[in-house]
Design an enzyme around this catalytic site. Sequence first.
Site, PDB file in Angstrom:
ATOM      1  N   GLU A   5      -9.670   7.409  -6.864  1.00 28.38           N
ATOM      2  CA  GLU A   5      -8.256   7.202  -6.529  1.00 28.38           C
ATOM      3  C   GLU A   5      -7.393   7.154  -7.775  1.00 28.38           C
ATOM      4  O   GLU A   5      -6.350   7.821  -7.862  1.00 28.38           O
ATOM      5  CB  GLU A   5      -8.094   5.911  -5.729  1.00 28.38           C
ATOM      6  CG  GLU A   5      -8.711   5.978  -4.321  1.00 28.38           C
ATOM      7  CD  GLU A   5      -8.780   4.617  -3.632  1.00 28.38           C
ATOM      8  OE1 GLU A   5      -7.965   3.730  -3.953  1.00 28.38           O
ATOM      9  OE2 GLU A   5      -9.655   4.441  -2.769  1.00 28.38           O
ATOM     10  N   TYR A  63     -17.326   1.039  -3.790  1.00 25.99           N
ATOM     11  CA  TYR A  63     -16.013   0.527  -4.179  1.00 25.99           C
ATOM     12  C   TYR A  63     -15.579   1.084  -5.533  1.00 25.99           C
ATOM     13  O   TYR A  63     -14.512   1.683  -5.656  1.00 25.99           O
ATOM     14  CB  TYR A  63     -16.043  -1.009  -4.263  1.00 25.99           C
ATOM     15  CG  TYR A  63     -15.306  -1.726  -3.160  1.00 25.99           C
ATOM     16  CD1 TYR A  63     -14.386  -2.733  -3.434  1.00 25.99           C
ATOM     17  CD2 TYR A  63     -15.534  -1.405  -1.835  1.00 25.99           C
ATOM     18  CE1 TYR A  63     -13.738  -3.398  -2.416  1.00 25.99           C
ATOM     19  CE2 TYR A  63     -14.892  -2.061  -0.818  1.00 25.99           C
ATOM     20  CZ  TYR A  63     -13.992  -3.068  -1.114  1.00 25.99           C
ATOM     21  OH  TYR A  63     -13.357  -3.739  -0.094  1.00 25.99           O
TER      22      TYR A  63
END
Lengths: 238, 308
Positions: free
Chosen positions: A167, A160
Site C-alpha cells: 500500500e 499485515y
Amino acid sequence: IETKPEAHGHNYLKRKGPGALATAYLVIYNVVMTAGWLVIAVGLARAYLARGSYHGLYYSIEKPLKFFQTGAILEILHCAVGIVPSSVVLTGFQVMSRVFLTWAVTHSVREVQSEDSVLLFVTAWTVTEIIRYSFYTFSLLNHLPYLIKWARYTFFFVLYPMGVTGELLTIYAALPFVQKTGLYSVTLPNKYNFSFDYYTFLILVMFSYIPLFPQLYFHMIRQRKKVLGQVEDYSKVE
Amino acid sequence: MKHVEILDAKTKDKLCFLDKVEPNATIGEIKSMFHKSHPQFYPARQSIRLDPKGKSLKDEDVLQHLPVGTTATFYFRDLGAQISWVTVFLTEYTGPLVIYLLFYFRVPFIYAPKYDFTTSKHWVVHLACMCHSFHYVKRLLETLFVHRFSHGTMPLRNIFKNCSYYWGFAAWMAYYINHPLYTPPSEFTNIQFILVTLEFFNFCQIGNLSIHIALRNLRPPGSKTRKIPYPTKNPFTWIFVLVSCPNYTYELGSWLGFTLMTQCLPVAFFTLVGFIQMTVWAKGKHRSYLKEFRDYPPLRSPILPFVL
C-alpha cells in the site's frame, strides 16, 4: 452442544447476537465474499501461469477486486444495524481505507496500475480475506475448524506487513502523477473559499500508517493470545 | 457511630478502614478522609460506589441513608487525573481568539511573504474578525461569571481532545477568511445580505447569553439542584416553550449566520460538526429532563422546534 443458561451463571445476559434470519443472511454474505476473493486468487494464479511474469496482473482481476472490496462497505451497515458485534467506527475505518486504496489511488492513477507494489497488497488482501470470510462463515454455523481459526490469527504476522508495504509503495508511486496533474485538488481563489491538495493529503495518509499500523498489529497479537490460548478447552469440544 | 471500609473495585483489596464515622457524614466527607490516607487520590478523581460495577455515589449522599450496615463497604475506582471545567473552558476558548487574530493580522509564515502584516481589502473580513472575536470573548466571560457547573472536573485527556477541536477548526477557518485570495460574497449578495447575516448573528449571540443567564438563575450559588427552565420576562427566553436546550439552538443560529456572512466552506463544516455534537447533547439533556420531571412540558423538542 446444548447447555442450560443457568449453567453459565449470568452468561445469558450477554448480548444475544443475530436472530435466525440475520444469521442466514450473514452466512450467505460471507460465503459470497469467500467465493469472490477465491475468484480473485484463481484469476491471479491463472494470469501468472499464462504470462509467466508478475507484471501487470492487476488488470486480470481489476473488476472482481473493485466489486468485492467495495461490497465490503455492507459490513459497516451490519455493525450499525447490530447483527455483527463490532464497532461501526473501527469497521468503517478499515473498510474505507481499503476502498480508498482501490479507487482513490489505484483506479484513479493509471500509471501505478502496472507497479509490482499493487500485486503485493492485492495478494495480501486476497489471502487475508479468503481466510477471514471463511472464518466468519464457519463461526456462524458453529463449526469452526481449528485450522481456519489458527490461520486467521497466524497468517497476519506476514500478511499485515506485506499489505502495508504494498500500500505504501503504491501511494508513493502515485505521488508524482498526482502533483503533476493536480488530481482531486482545488485551489484558491474560488467562491467556496476552500482548497484541498491531494498530493499533501496522500503524504499525510502515508505518515498516518506510523501510529496506526503498530496499534492494529499488536491488537491482533493480543487477540491471538486470547483466542488460541484456549486451545485445550476447544480441541476436545470440536 | 458507623465504620467504613473502602475496597478497590477491581482487585477487592482493602484500601482503607475508617472507624468512628458519623452516621450523617456525606460521601464527600468520606472522600476527604480517604484522601488523607491516599494523598495521590484527591477527591475529584475518586469514584465511590456500593457495588464494584455500580454507579458512582454522589458527594451529597448521606451515609445513614444508604443501604449499609454498621460497617459500610464501598468500592473505589480511580477516575484518572482530573482537570477543572473552568480551566478547560478558558484554555479551549482563548486558543481560537488568539489564533484567528494571528491569521487576521497575517503574521509571517502563514501566507506568502509579500502579504505579511497586510490587511484584507474586503470589509466583510474585518466584520468577520469582530464577530469571531466577540463570540469567544463572550464565551470566556460566561465561563468566568455566568456558568454554574454541576461537576467540578473532567478527565485530563479531554483538554487535549477539546483544544485540538477548537484550535484546529479556528485555524482552518481563519486561514481561508483572511487569505489574500479570499472571495467575498458576490455582487448578487449585496451589502444588505451581509448586514442581515450580521444582525442574525448578533440576535443569536444575545439569545444564547440570555439562555445562559436564565439557566444560571435556576440554580442558587453552590447548589446542584436541577429545575425545569421556563420562559422569563426576557423575550429571548420565550423559545423555552418549544425547545429544551435553546442555548444550542441559538449557537447553531450564530454559526449559520457566520457561515452565510463569510461564504466559506470550512465554516460550514464547523457549523455542521458543532450541530451534530450539540444535537447529541440536547437529546441527552431532553431525555434526562423527561426522566426526572413527570410534569415536563410535552410540546418541547430537544434542539429544533418540532423537528429535532
